[in-house]
Motif scaffolding. Structure first.
Motif: not given
Length: 288
Positions: A175-176, A217-218, A222-223, A256-258
């Motif tokens: 993830a980036e 990542p948010e 935050t991760l 997981a998916f934001l």
């Protein structure tokens, strides 16, 4: 309800619909009122291109949603094995987690909307099983699998393994974040690759388990870290672990998916799906 609780992959599409890849019930589609399912294959990964087309990595290679059902891409060889990862590059090209076009050429496969091509490994070494493919904001390609992480950019290939500082050569997630750092999850915790160094976090630093399936990542740094023993929210200093005791259907969090508005996190487990909103820290204080 959901026909299978074993969630292998999940996606919120451009319309806000939820798509679940399951073990045993194919693809499940939820529009907010009812569930529908598409069977006949085992979905492993799901991605959406800029036109809203869904692409699914399966046990047979690749399937594409035509608006009515999922169609296997017939150009694939008949003996194609599991396709663990499907991703979309900044131009909307679709990438697959292994070479499914020409078995004589090592590399990963890409579709530009008209033609399929192969990005090959320069040294022609046996290509690894890939569990994750990703393009960064600069257009570089990242691959993760049994031989660590590999970065392709400007005609160059950069390899990251335990020799370069990764915690494990088994890479299960990439993830980036908004700062451009690359996060790597695997068999021994997770790592951050930035321009100057690689930093590692494991159970010694507070992870509930070293198997990391997914990293999300948010905005703000935050991760979310999906592990074999719970979901962690990591602020760069400490971990907040959420598990069955807090209402999740299972401790083994594999996806997981934001949500696009950042106000909800959809969590896939081996025992169903959970949705987290309004999270709080260990003291009960609301976490923004």
């Amino acid at each position: 309800g959901i026909a299978s609780n074993d969630i292998a992959s999940l996606l919120l599409d451009q319309h806000g619909d939820l798509w679940l890849g399951t073990s045993g019930a194919g693809i499940i589609h939820y529009r907010g009122e009812a569930f529908s399912s598409y069977r006949g294959f085992a979905p492993v990964s799901i991605a959406e291109d800029p036109k809203g087309t869904l692409w699914v990595g399966t046990n047979l290679g690749l399937a594409r949603f035509d608006g009515h059902g999922f169609q296997e891409q017939k150009w694939l060889e008949s003996d194609v094995e599991w396709n663990h990862s499907v991703s979309i590059d900044p131009q909307g090209h679709v990438g697959f987690g292994k070479n499914v076009i020409d078995r004589q050429q090592n590399g990963s496969s890409w579709f530009d909307g008209t033609h399929y091509r192969v990005i090959s490994v320069p040294d022609n070494s046996p290509y690894q099983d890939m569990f994750w493919t990703m393009h960064d904001r600069r257009g570089g390609l990242w691959l993760g699998g049994r031989r660590g992480a590999e970065h392709y950019a400007d005609g160059r290939r950069t390899i990251y393994t335990t020799r370069q500082g990764l915690s494990s050569d088994m890479v299960l997630a990439l993830a980036e974040d908004e700062a451009g750092s690359i996060w790597v999850g695997g068999g021994e915790g997770f790592c951050r690759i930035d321009s100057t160094r690689i930093t590692v976090w494991t159970m010694k630093e507070g992870l509930p388990n070293n198997i990391v399936w997914c990293v999300v990542p948010e905005p703000g740094g935050t991760l979310w870290v999906c592990t074999l023993a719970g979901l962690c929210r990591f602020d760069g200093r400490s971990f907040l672990t959420i598990n069955r005791q807090h209402g999740l259907p299972d401790d083994n969090i594999n996806q997981a998916f934001l949500a696009r508005d950042g106000k909800a996190l959809y969590v896939g487990t081996l025992n169903g799906i959970g949705v987290i909103t309004g999270w709080r820290d260990a003291s009960g204080t609301h976490i923004p």
